[in-house]
Design a protein around this motif. Sequence first.
Motif, PDB file in Angstrom:
ATOM      1  N   ILE A 104      68.298 -65.465  25.900  1.00 25.39           N
ATOM      2  CA  ILE A 104      67.988 -64.363  25.215  1.00 25.39           C
ATOM      3  C   ILE A 104      68.081 -64.835  23.747  1.00 25.39           C
ATOM      4  O   ILE A 104      67.045 -64.209  22.969  1.00 25.39           O
ATOM      5  CB  ILE A 104      68.738 -63.009  25.481  1.00 25.39           C
ATOM      6  CG1 ILE A 104      68.262 -62.657  27.118  1.00 25.39           C
ATOM      7  CG2 ILE A 104      68.483 -61.849  24.545  1.00 25.39           C
ATOM      8  CD1 ILE A 104      69.295 -61.680  27.652  1.00 25.39           C
ATOM      9  N   ALA A 123      70.496 -55.696  23.734  1.00 25.73           N
ATOM     10  CA  ALA A 123      69.313 -55.047  23.134  1.00 25.73           C
ATOM     11  C   ALA A 123      69.349 -54.181  21.870  1.00 25.73           C
ATOM     12  O   ALA A 123      68.646 -54.084  21.228  1.00 25.73           O
ATOM     13  CB  ALA A 123      68.805 -54.491  24.614  1.00 25.73           C
ATOM     14  N   ARG A 143      73.895 -56.322  28.724  1.00 26.75           N
ATOM     15  CA  ARG A 143      72.454 -56.721  28.330  1.00 26.75           C
ATOM     16  C   ARG A 143      72.050 -55.844  27.465  1.00 26.75           C
ATOM     17  O   ARG A 143      71.052 -55.944  26.469  1.00 26.75           O
ATOM     18  CB  ARG A 143      71.540 -56.876  29.658  1.00 26.75           C
ATOM     19  CG  ARG A 143      71.743 -58.404  29.965  1.00 26.75           C
ATOM     20  CD  ARG A 143      70.668 -58.747  30.947  1.00 26.75           C
ATOM     21  NE  ARG A 143      71.085 -58.538  32.302  1.00 26.75           N
ATOM     22  CZ  ARG A 143      70.310 -58.490  33.504  1.00 26.75           C
ATOM     23  NH1 ARG A 143      69.119 -58.914  33.312  1.00 26.75           N
ATOM     24  NH2 ARG A 143      70.831 -58.427  34.565  1.00 26.75           N
ATOM     25  N   GLU A 152      72.074 -66.407  30.729  1.00 25.55           N
ATOM     26  CA  GLU A 152      71.245 -65.399  30.164  1.00 25.55           C
ATOM     27  C   GLU A 152      71.357 -65.083  28.825  1.00 25.55           C
ATOM     28  O   GLU A 152      70.384 -65.087  28.052  1.00 25.55           O
ATOM     29  CB  GLU A 152      71.497 -64.146  31.388  1.00 25.55           C
ATOM     30  CG  GLU A 152      71.095 -63.955  32.536  1.00 25.55           C
ATOM     31  CD  GLU A 152      71.250 -62.872  33.207  1.00 25.55           C
ATOM     32  OE1 GLU A 152      71.692 -61.614  32.536  1.00 25.55           O
ATOM     33  OE2 GLU A 152      71.205 -62.853  34.579  1.00 25.55           O
ATOM     34  N   LEU A 153      72.503 -65.084  28.427  1.00 27.44           N
ATOM     35  CA  LEU A 153      72.743 -64.347  26.906  1.00 27.44           C
ATOM     36  C   LEU A 153      72.345 -65.531  26.117  1.00 27.44           C
ATOM     37  O   LEU A 153      71.325 -65.468  25.146  1.00 27.44           O
ATOM     38  CB  LEU A 153      74.215 -64.322  26.680  1.00 27.44           C
ATOM     39  CG  LEU A 153      74.558 -64.195  25.223  1.00 27.44           C
ATOM     40  CD1 LEU A 153      73.873 -62.829  24.759  1.00 27.44           C
ATOM     41  CD2 LEU A 153      76.127 -63.908  25.223  1.00 27.44           C
ATOM     42  N   VAL A 169      65.540 -58.524  27.717  1.00 26.43           N
ATOM     43  CA  VAL A 169      66.722 -58.631  28.608  1.00 26.43           C
ATOM     44  C   VAL A 169      66.542 -58.275  29.840  1.00 26.43           C
ATOM     45  O   VAL A 169      67.600 -58.068  30.732  1.00 26.43           O
ATOM     46  CB  VAL A 169      67.875 -57.482  28.012  1.00 26.43           C
ATOM     47  CG1 VAL A 169      68.144 -57.903  26.555  1.00 26.43           C
ATOM     48  CG2 VAL A 169      67.451 -56.092  28.107  1.00 26.43           C
TER      49      VAL A 169
END
Length: 218
Positions: free
Chosen positions: A183, A149, A145, A179-180, A125
């Motif tokens: 990930i 995690a 984030r 971003e998500l 993350v």
Amino acid sequence: MSIVEIQGLTFSFSRKEDPVIYDFSFSMEKGEIVGILGPSGSGKSTLLRLISGLEMPNKGTIHIAGTTVVSEGVFIQPENRGVGMVFQDYALFPHMTVKDNILFGLSHLPRKQRKSRVDEMLELVQMETFGERYPHELSGGQQQRIALARALAPKPNVLLMDEPFSNLDANLKESIREELGGILNKANMTCIMVTHDRNDVEAICGRSIVLGKMSVVK
């Protein structure tokens, strides 16, 4: 084999009320990201609670990674379902550091493996330098984030996310969505995300379910 398989799920909060979810069936494969859309009161969050074991259905079956977790006569407790959850308010422990928040779900691992798993999650993350900070020292996006995690650290079979962007301002939403999605794909995580915003689904999810008076799988 489907990672999540639901058949004939029905749930109401009391016998006097109409079911919030009625005869609902659904399945998803490993690595799929599915969005659940619908107006307030359509049963979106309730469905996550049923999958995670925080509610018990009136009838129906739920299978996770080949294991029956709910059926007539079977009810597996939430902690034994292999399900991770990210809540709307992130639900980080305020008195714990970032590292300790992530460690919280790893008590089943040998001590040596815990540290490496925490480091791996912080790297995933992109929060490697934040391990000793406390939640109140983080921005909303950073808290999200870390919540992600923590949920991913025990390697759940499926991740459930309830309105993950509702506490973020419009400017943050777009970058955090990207971003998500990155990930989740990097972790090859199977994920169900509840949202009221179709933009969330279009940015991250491979397909969506619309809950309301009719349940439509798209």
